[in-house]
Design an enzyme around this catalytic site. Structure first.
Site, PDB file in Angstrom:
ATOM      1  N   ARG A  55      12.036 -53.597 -31.298  1.00 47.82           N
ATOM      2  CA  ARG A  55      13.491 -53.780 -31.428  1.00 47.82           C
ATOM      3  C   ARG A  55      14.250 -53.133 -30.272  1.00 47.82           C
ATOM      4  O   ARG A  55      15.381 -53.481 -29.980  1.00 47.82           O
ATOM      5  CB  ARG A  55      13.962 -53.250 -32.787  1.00 47.82           C
ATOM      6  CG  ARG A  55      15.351 -53.707 -33.113  1.00 47.82           C
ATOM      7  CD  ARG A  55      15.845 -53.512 -34.554  1.00 47.82           C
ATOM      8  NE  ARG A  55      14.927 -52.980 -35.509  1.00 47.82           N
ATOM      9  CZ  ARG A  55      14.902 -51.703 -35.913  1.00 47.82           C
ATOM     10  NH1 ARG A  55      15.735 -50.813 -35.408  1.00 47.82           N
ATOM     11  NH2 ARG A  55      14.043 -51.312 -36.826  1.00 47.82           N
ATOM     12  N   ASP A 180      35.865 -60.812 -23.205  1.00 44.18           N
ATOM     13  CA  ASP A 180      34.894 -61.903 -23.349  1.00 44.18           C
ATOM     14  C   ASP A 180      34.870 -62.643 -22.020  1.00 44.18           C
ATOM     15  O   ASP A 180      35.792 -63.388 -21.686  1.00 44.18           O
ATOM     16  CB  ASP A 180      35.317 -62.822 -24.509  1.00 44.18           C
ATOM     17  CG  ASP A 180      34.328 -63.960 -24.744  1.00 44.18           C
ATOM     18  OD1 ASP A 180      33.624 -64.353 -23.786  1.00 44.18           O
ATOM     19  OD2 ASP A 180      34.282 -64.478 -25.875  1.00 44.18           O
ATOM     20  N   LYS A 205      25.815 -69.888 -22.779  1.00 47.35           N
ATOM     21  CA  LYS A 205      26.520 -70.845 -21.921  1.00 47.35           C
ATOM     22  C   LYS A 205      25.871 -70.915 -20.531  1.00 47.35           C
ATOM     23  O   LYS A 205      24.787 -71.424 -20.417  1.00 47.35           O
ATOM     24  CB  LYS A 205      28.005 -70.474 -21.868  1.00 47.35           C
ATOM     25  CG  LYS A 205      28.635 -70.257 -23.261  1.00 47.35           C
ATOM     26  CD  LYS A 205      28.773 -71.533 -24.058  1.00 47.35           C
ATOM     27  CE  LYS A 205      29.056 -71.308 -25.543  1.00 47.35           C
ATOM     28  NZ  LYS A 205      30.269 -70.577 -25.862  1.00 47.35           N
TER      29      LYS A 205
END
Ligand SMILES: *Cc1c(COP(=O)(O)O)cnc(C)c1O
Length: 389
Positions: A55, A180, A205
């Site tokens: 993790r 963002d 993206k």
């Protein structure tokens, strides 16, 4: 070093590649230690590039984290299973009950929903602000304002924010700033260079670039990286090594892909700006886009994403357009190699501080198809649109 060169070399040191071109794909949950001393050493350096537990990441993750941190100019990069997770967990890492967030009105819809539906129930309040507010944001600051969140350009309506003006105010008041940066992607805009504390991207993206992986990244300054890293870890955030590998692969070609997306989108936006059905284009490189002056001042370039605002329209016209198109597919997301279209009859339901006084909005992502094929497609699609008016 120029950014195009940096994209090729970032995260490719021998400790990640073991002598081949790409970082080794290392899948793991358990890391096994030879002896107690080795275990203690790893425990001391966990989260700082030492293998400790799956993790916490493997070599493949470390290579990607290093590359993105370099791209965005930050101290470290946390990885998340989606852009939405990056936004939610970056906020959760820094707010507690009783805090207040200033969020721009043109936020990506799930960002707004996260504030309204999750944070509100945890005693964190949100005030939405006009993305064009600039230094005027000072009037909205409360004693408990902890974070100012920006997204520039704004989702769908593409307002470019005066980031330095907002950052100045935030710094005077000791408020954390997050942005963002999915549009700016680190090549065309680097928020940390403008004093922003945390830059977030939907790597889904342009970094991934092929519409086949969900991933989020969040890059912080020296000051905030330890908290972001540790709190995101405590919130259980990680992604698969395979997805990290895919993101690294996408990263290598991002500059050339972006250059083509940009060139084709500029040509199509320019053509659409003259179209008789179009009121104006919302493309940051055009004067008709709110905040165009900040785009010219702060950005290195644009990409394939922009919107057009129609003079008039109705749902049947929007649906007719979408169904008539062959190369533009209807679908969410953007940043892949393919062209996409989404439509909104009105922006009103998604805007609480600014409203919407214009016609319907058509958002386009210009892919890597031949640009004249795309213009031909839009030409016939807009004829169908007109037939419904
Ligand atoms: C797509 C997008 C996101 C969310 O990314 P996912 O990986 O789809 O969760 C966040 N912000 C912006 C601006 C986006 O366009």
């Amino acid at each position: 070093m120029k950014k195009e060169t940096q994209l090729i070399s970032a995260g490719r040191s021998k400790k990640y590649t073991q002598g081949v071109v790409n970082p080794v794909l290392q899948r793991a949950s358990t890391v096994v230690f030879d002896n107690v001393a080795q275990f203690k050493e790893a425990a001391k350096n966990r989260g700082n590039g030492a293998l400790f537990y799956g993790r916490r990441g493997t070599t493949t993750h470390f290579a990607l984290q290093e590359a993105i941190a370099e791209l965005e100019g930050g101290a470290g990069c946390a990885l998340y299973p989606s852009g939405a997770a990056a936004i939610a967990n970056s906020l959760l890492s820094f707010v507690k009950s009783g805090d207040h967030i200033l969020m721009m009105d043109t936020a990506y819809e799930p960002t707004r929903d996260f504030c309204n539906k999750i944070l509100s129930g945890m005693g964190v309040t949100t005030t939405y602000y006009d993305p064009m507010i600039g230094g005027g944001i000072e009037a909205l600051i409360q004693d408990n304002t902890r974070v100012i969140f920006m997204e520039s350009p704004g989702s769908i309506t593409m307002e470019v924010q005066d980031v330095p003006a907002i950052v100045n105010v935030a710094k005077e008041h000791g408020i954390i700033t997050m942005l963002d940066n999915t549009y700016g992607n680190g090549l065309n805009f680097r928020p940390l260079d403008f004093g922003v504390d945390i830059s977030i991207q939907a790597a889904t993206k342009y970094i991934v670039g092929h519409s086949d992986v969900m991933m989020g990244v969040s890059v912080a300054t020296e000051k905030y990286w330890p908290t972001l890293r540790e709190n995101s870890y405590l919130l259980g955030q990680c992604c698969s090594a395979d997805d990290a590998y895919m993101a690294l692969r996408g990263l290598r070609t991002m500059a050339v892909r972006l250059a083509q997306h940009e060139q084709s989108a500029l040509k199509i936006a320019s053509w659409l700006s003259e179209h008789h059905l179009v009121d104006h284009v919302r493309h940051p490189a055009f004067a008709s886009c709110p905040g165009h002056e900040f785009f010219k001042r702060d950005f290195n370039g644009s990409n394939g994403l922009f919107s057009i605002v129609m003079k008039q329209g109705n749902q049947a016209a929007l649906d007719g357009l979408v169904e008539a198109l062959h190369h533009f597919k209807m679908g969410f997301s953007w940043g892949g190699f393919e062209s996409l279209i989404t439509t909104s009859l009105t922006m009103k339901p998604l805007r609480s501080a600014t409203g919407w006084q214009h016609g319907p909005v058509v958002r386009l992502h210009i892919g890597l198809e031949d640009v004249d094929d795309l213009i031909d497609d839009l030409t016939q699609g807009l004829e169908v649109y007109a037939s419904h008016l």
